[in-house]
Design a protein around this motif. Sequence first.
Motif, PDB file in Angstrom:
ATOM      1  N   UNK A  74       0.848  -1.194   0.000  1.00  0.00           N
ATOM      2  CA  UNK A  74       0.000   0.000   0.000  1.00  0.00           C
ATOM      3  C   UNK A  74       0.889   1.252   0.000  1.00  0.00           C
ATOM      4  N   UNK A  75       0.579   2.202  -0.892  1.00  0.00           N
ATOM      5  CA  UNK A  75       1.404   3.402  -0.999  1.00  0.00           C
ATOM      6  C   UNK A  75       0.994   4.473   0.007  1.00  0.00           C
ATOM      7  N   UNK A  76      -0.313   4.741   0.138  1.00  0.00           N
ATOM      8  CA  UNK A  76      -0.784   5.827   0.995  1.00  0.00           C
ATOM      9  C   UNK A  76      -1.799   5.320   2.014  1.00  0.00           C
ATOM     10  N   UNK A  77      -1.735   5.917   3.214  1.00  0.00           N
ATOM     11  CA  UNK A  77      -2.798   5.770   4.210  1.00  0.00           C
ATOM     12  C   UNK A  77      -3.341   7.152   4.506  1.00  0.00           C
ATOM     13  N   UNK A 119      -3.564   7.746  -8.846  1.00  0.00           N
ATOM     14  CA  UNK A 119      -2.918   6.750  -7.992  1.00  0.00           C
ATOM     15  C   UNK A 119      -4.014   5.986  -7.249  1.00  0.00           C
ATOM     16  N   UNK A 120      -3.995   4.681  -7.332  1.00  0.00           N
ATOM     17  CA  UNK A 120      -5.059   3.865  -6.731  1.00  0.00           C
ATOM     18  C   UNK A 120      -4.596   3.102  -5.506  1.00  0.00           C
ATOM     19  N   UNK A 153      -1.235   1.058   6.994  1.00  0.00           N
ATOM     20  CA  UNK A 153      -0.274   0.144   6.385  1.00  0.00           C
ATOM     21  C   UNK A 153       0.494   0.788   5.235  1.00  0.00           C
ATOM     22  N   UNK A 154       0.172   2.012   4.876  1.00  0.00           N
ATOM     23  CA  UNK A 154       0.795   2.656   3.730  1.00  0.00           C
ATOM     24  C   UNK A 154       2.208   3.142   4.008  1.00  0.00           C
ATOM     25  N   UNK A 155       2.979   3.297   2.930  1.00  0.00           N
ATOM     26  CA  UNK A 155       4.326   3.852   3.053  1.00  0.00           C
ATOM     27  C   UNK A 155       4.287   5.301   3.512  1.00  0.00           C
TER      28      UNK A 155
END
Length: 283
Positions: free
Chosen positions: A1-4, A28-29, A79-81
């Motif tokens: 996951x990229x974003x939270x 971005x998805x 969980x995102x970066x």
Amino acid sequence: MRFSLVVPTLGRTDEVRALLRSLTMQAVRSFEIIVVDQNDDNRLDPVIAEFTDRLSILHLRSPVRLCNHARNLGARHATGDIITFPDDDCEYTQDVLTQVDQFFRNDPATGFLTGSVILPGGTSGRSGRWLKHDSAIDSQTVWTCLIEFNLFIRRPLFEIVGGFDETLGPGTRFGSGEGQDLALRLLSHGASGRYIHRLRIIHPDKPVALNISRAFPYGLGMGRVMRKNRCDLATVARFLLRPIGGALVNAAKLDFPIARYYVMTFFGRLAGYRAPSPAAAAT
């Protein structure tokens, strides 16, 4: 996951719907949305249900009505970066996550990124004294180019500094400054930050009367953060003198409500700077 995306919310439905709708249009998805619901009813259930087939949404409930408690609660499930904290009444322009993703990929040394604000109609708002050019974030620029709903942080750094100070911000005596406090603590841990002027998030201006009512507690927050982070006396003096100047200028224009706003801001900042440290202050 990229974003939270952690969204604390209280008392709003249509605004939350508008935010979620704007997120369905992001190129971005790879992102999750963590809604931290501080309402004592189920008003958000049908709103969230509208988007569960298009967005990854975790709906948490919190009986504690403190914005920064909600942010930290949501962050513990992230969980995102990269973690970010949109307000429940803001909207994302279509390229927000694309800009942020590209910036962090191109500049792995940067720990956090922030940008500016536009009104729903696309014009600049009154919120903040935004720099008109890109800049590094330091102990001087942090006061003029950072707001919490447009702040993106590498999640490990957020966790290292302990998240938001829950004795600051909406719902507390010290009604603002939590974003600056977080950024100053990130800087003190060796992280670097950047302000990108073209990185804009849509957020409405508050009515003048509401801003005036918030002037003292918001001033308290800024004063508290300057004292807590041991800002140099030149910075403290500058931000105490500015509202005095604003009060005098607006009094000369016979704009007494705005002059009162600046007066209350001055007294709030002074009182916040002089206030003893809250016993439960974050590190």
